[in-house]
Design a protein around this motif. Structure first.
Motif, PDB file in Angstrom:
ATOM      1  N   UNK A  86       0.854  -1.189   0.000  1.00  0.00           N
ATOM      2  CA  UNK A  86       0.000   0.000   0.000  1.00  0.00           C
ATOM      3  C   UNK A  86       0.886   1.233   0.000  1.00  0.00           C
ATOM      4  N   UNK A 148       3.003  -1.538   7.979  1.00  0.00           N
ATOM      5  CA  UNK A 148       4.213  -0.701   7.922  1.00  0.00           C
ATOM      6  C   UNK A 148       4.190   0.215   6.699  1.00  0.00           C
ATOM      7  N   UNK A 150       1.572   1.476   5.234  1.00  0.00           N
ATOM      8  CA  UNK A 150       0.640   2.584   5.526  1.00  0.00           C
ATOM      9  C   UNK A 150       1.350   3.620   6.393  1.00  0.00           C
ATOM     10  N   UNK A 151       2.034   3.144   7.443  1.00  0.00           N
ATOM     11  CA  UNK A 151       2.747   4.061   8.334  1.00  0.00           C
ATOM     12  C   UNK A 151       3.791   4.836   7.542  1.00  0.00           C
ATOM     13  N   UNK A 152       4.465   4.152   6.621  1.00  0.00           N
ATOM     14  CA  UNK A 152       5.503   4.819   5.853  1.00  0.00           C
ATOM     15  C   UNK A 152       4.943   5.852   4.891  1.00  0.00           C
ATOM     16  N   UNK A 154       2.547   7.866   5.687  1.00  0.00           N
ATOM     17  CA  UNK A 154       2.381   9.067   6.509  1.00  0.00           C
ATOM     18  C   UNK A 154       3.743   9.671   6.866  1.00  0.00           C
ATOM     19  N   UNK A 155       4.701   8.791   7.150  1.00  0.00           N
ATOM     20  CA  UNK A 155       6.033   9.307   7.477  1.00  0.00           C
ATOM     21  C   UNK A 155       6.613  10.018   6.253  1.00  0.00           C
ATOM     22  N   UNK A 158       4.961  13.456   5.968  1.00  0.00           N
ATOM     23  CA  UNK A 158       5.498  14.411   6.940  1.00  0.00           C
ATOM     24  C   UNK A 158       6.902  14.858   6.543  1.00  0.00           C
ATOM     25  N   UNK A 161       6.714  17.262   3.597  1.00  0.00           N
ATOM     26  CA  UNK A 161       6.216  18.584   4.004  1.00  0.00           C
ATOM     27  C   UNK A 161       7.319  19.339   4.728  1.00  0.00           C
ATOM     28  N   UNK A 162       8.012  18.617   5.612  1.00  0.00           N
ATOM     29  CA  UNK A 162       9.097  19.245   6.364  1.00  0.00           C
ATOM     30  C   UNK A 162      10.160  19.817   5.416  1.00  0.00           C
ATOM     31  N   UNK A 165       8.660  22.808   3.068  1.00  0.00           N
ATOM     32  CA  UNK A 165       8.478  24.125   3.698  1.00  0.00           C
ATOM     33  C   UNK A 165       9.811  24.610   4.290  1.00  0.00           C
ATOM     34  N   UNK A 290      -2.594   4.992  -4.757  1.00  0.00           N
ATOM     35  CA  UNK A 290      -3.768   4.176  -4.429  1.00  0.00           C
ATOM     36  C   UNK A 290      -4.500   3.742  -5.694  1.00  0.00           C
TER      37      UNK A 290
END
Lengths: 379, 323
Positions: A86, A148, A150-152, A154-155, A158, A161-162, A165, A290
């Motif tokens: 995923x 894992x 899925x978690x990755x 989101x990581x 982030x 984005x970090x 910006x 997706x």
């Protein structure tokens, strides 16, 4: 499952059943269109015309399809090894980071045909690395790859984005994106190919990534069905136990499959980043990872099927944009519903109609299903 | 004293932010304990939020809103069941599908019905769940230490908050002290044994999924009818996945789930509160780091570096009666 489902003729298995599943998904989508008070048939006509009616439409359709071929292949390669990746979304996002680093460093000094190969390698490497960690954790520590990845995702979001910006944003700019690449990092368009056929194109982002995608589709076919590694992957996918007995290293096969999958996902970023926007912006992947799940499932994990399914989804994206113009009640989010329905009917419910079709085949010609009768298919 | 008040405020928003996580996490607990992976928590929460806010706005009643949220959410849970129990489809695929259908249909239907760019009409008083002020909360607010704790932390939440926290011991009781709970846990570990005992695996799993649907419905209603006075598109914003992470973090146990959700809620509250202001010792922490922390922690846990998270054994495997 001893004999879960009797055999059907190949054309029914690979043509008829996916077609039925797809039709049901579209019929349900039609009901949603009716629910918002529009005519589903008119919507379908607008959609197809928007996608294929004019040269520009075709070019846009193929541009979107390019993206989906990459993500579809990415999901499929992992799926052949019975790994549900995923994380294509996140791997593509991080792949974009690799491209950004290459383009921002070299776009003033090198021509595109030097930068392009470097960017391909960077995109693939970054994507593969983002797939490597979940793969390692699955192979060595037994953590479920679905969770894992899925978690990755989101990581990855982030992290990007970090960076966007912060470090990657040019000084003095407000928008969270890199500076625009110079001409050296712009890929040539392919629109002239469509114009050869007499169609007019105003401006469309179709670029040589489309050819790269087709090459990758061929290479994936080669890998899965014509190499030892592909054979091992399929063996592991069918039966991890059998693979273990055959001396196939579980760790190696999981990590290799996920890295190839991640590499393909990372390469997806070439298409929007170098072919269209010429910068890396927040959320530029916008769900294409997706869509890859839907494309891979619909294409039944075969590269040819994936290319066709990707073109169908490209059509939905392009036609959907036109549809949003003509029918204000229907926004592009309609595609998200269709996508969900396709995943539901072609993926999770893929065997729903099979017993009925088997019964039909059995009653017409029992030989074609290779058995006398299909009793007890109520499953 | 300022420091103390700040802490109470952060804890107060921790509670508010962890309620949807907690409800969704407990929802996931029911289905995963019964052996059905459910990554569709996100989607079910979203349809619950949409259905709740729409019905509350149309019928001018918070209760009707809540009921509708639960109803629609259960319907989506049953679709998941139909695909993954009856038709033995891939549970992950089915969950992904539900998330997409939910994301798309809430926007399309919201726009078609209310024409506010995917929002539902702002809920009026009486259409949403109001905060309940406990007796004496105002009277003892000025008492040091106890006053703010009682008035801010314990009192002044909506009924759904108390419901969420009451569900923790209730779920524990159901899971470990009732026949249904025993069977549900068994069906998640070894469905064949349950089947041999003459109990329907499918029906048990369906019932577990109905519990999931009810709780995700309440979670959605909380988002759109308590936290926010109406539905906004994509308002779950990944909370379903954080709940999933919390569930793993909690090792599929209800009380742990509460602490995991409070932890993740606290991280969220703290990152909102800090907004880039420096912390003692570590200096300035980027907001993105705080947002990614729940996921990072879950990955580390999954990797087995802080204890081992062992999922129910039959999770994700469709049950086939005869072999």
């Amino acid at each position: 499952m001893s004999t879960p489902y009797a055999k059907l003729p190949a054309w029914a298995d690979y043509g008829l059943i996916p077609l039925i599943n797809l039709s049901v998904a579209f019929i349900v989508a039609g009901f949603v269109v009716m629910l918002v008070g529009e005519n589903p048939f008119r919507a379908a006509v607008i959609l197809v015309e928007g996608a294929f009616g004019r040269g520009t439409g075709i070019a846009f359709t193929l541009f979107y399809a390019t993206t989906f071929i990459f993500t579809g292949l990415s999901v499929a390669v992992a799926a052949h090894c019975s790994l549900f990746n995923i994380g294509t979304e996140g791997q593509a996002y991080i792949g974009g980071l690799g491209i950004a680093l290459v383009c921002l460093s070299f776009d003033s000094v090198l021509p595109w045909w030097v930068i392009f190969p470097i960017a391909i390698v960077a995109a693939a490497a970054f994507g593969a690395l983002w797939g490597l960690i979940p793969a390692y954790l699955q192979a060595k520590r037994g953590s479920h790859i679905v969770i894992t990845t899925i978690m990755f995702n989101f990581i990855a979001a982030s992290t990007m984005v970090y960076l966007l910006v912060g470090a990657l944003k040019p000084a003095g700019s407000q928008a969270p994106q890199t500076r625009n690449f110079l001409a050296g990092a712009e890929l040539p368009k392919l629109n002239w190919v469509i114009e050869l056929f007499g169609a007019k194109i105003r401006s469309a982002p179709l670029n040589i990534c489309f050819l790269l995608a087709l090459v990758m589709a061929f290479l994936v076919w080669l890998l899965i069905w014509r190499t030892r590694l592909g054979y091992e992957m399929r063996t592991y996918g069918h039966s991890p136990k059998a693979a273990r007995y055959a001396g196939i290293s579980e760790t190696r096969i999981i990590i290799t499959a996920m890295m190839i999958s991640g590499a393909l996902a990372g390469m997806m970023a070439l298409n929007p980043v170098m072919g269209d926007q010429h910068n890396v912006a927040i959320d530029f992947v916008s769900g294409a990872g997706y869509v890859g799940i839907a494309v891979a499932l619909m294409g039944r994990l075969h590269p040819v099927g994936i290319v066709l399914a990707a073109i169908l989804f490209g059509m939905l994206y392009q036609g959907g944009a036109e549809l949003a113009f003509e029918m204000p009640a229907i926004s592009r989010d309609m595609i998200v519903i269709i996508q969900g329905l396709v995943i539901l009917f072609a993926g999770a419910l893929e065997h729903m109609f099979r017993p009925y079709i088997q019964a039909l085949f059995a009653s017409v010609s029992p030989k074609s299903v290779g058995m006398q009768a299909v009793k007890g298919t109520g499953a | 004293m300022d420091m103390f008040n700040a802490i109470v405020q952060v804890l107060d928003s921790t509670i508010r932010l962890s309620v949807p996580l907690l409800l969704a996490c407990l929802a996931g607990l029911y289905s995963e304990r019964a052996g059905i992976f459910d990554i569709g928590l996100e989607g079910k929460m979203l349809v619950g939020a949409f259905a709740g806010a729409s019905a509350a706005a149309v019928f001018h009643s918070a209760l009707i809103g809540l009921g509708t949220a639960i109803l629609i959410s259960v319907a989506f849970a049953l679709v998941h069941g139909f695909a993954s129990i009856t038709h033995r489809g891939n549970q992950i695929v089915s969950g992904v599908a539900i998330n997409f259908i939910a994301a798309g249909s809430t926007i399309i239907l919201g726009q078609a019905w209310f024409q506010q760019g995917g929002r539902t009409p702002a809920l009026q008083p009486g259409e949403r769940f109001e905060a309940i002020t406990w007796p004496g909360a105002e009277a003892i607010r000025d008492v040091p230490i106890i006053g703010p704790i009682y008035a801010e932390l314990i009192s002044g939440h909506s009924i759904l908050v108390y419901f969420a926290f009451a569900m923790v011991p209730f779920t524990w009781w159901v899971l470990f002290r009732t026949r249904f709970g025993l069977r549900m846990r068994a069906v998640g570990e070894n469905p064949a044994a349950v089947d041999t005992a003459g109990i329907s695996v499918a029906w048990l799993r369906y019932r577990a999924l109905i519990c999931t649907g009810i709780l995700t419905g309440v979670a959605g209603a909380y988002l759109s009818m308590v936290q926010n006075g109406g539905f906004v598109k994509d308002m779950t914003a990944g909370k379903g996945y954080i709940a999933l992470a919390a569930l793993i973090f909690a090792k599929w146990k209800p009380v742990n789930a509460m602490f995991a959700c409070l932890l993740f809620g606290f991280l969220d509250a703290a990152s909102i509160r800090l907004q880039g202001s420096p912390l003692p010792l570590v200096g300035k922490v980027p907001a993105q780091f705080m947002q990614a922390l729940p996921y990072v922690l879950t990955v580390i846990l999954l990797a087995g570096f802080i204890g081992k998270a062992i999922p129910p054994r039959a999770g994700g495997v469709p049950y086939v009666k005869e072999r």
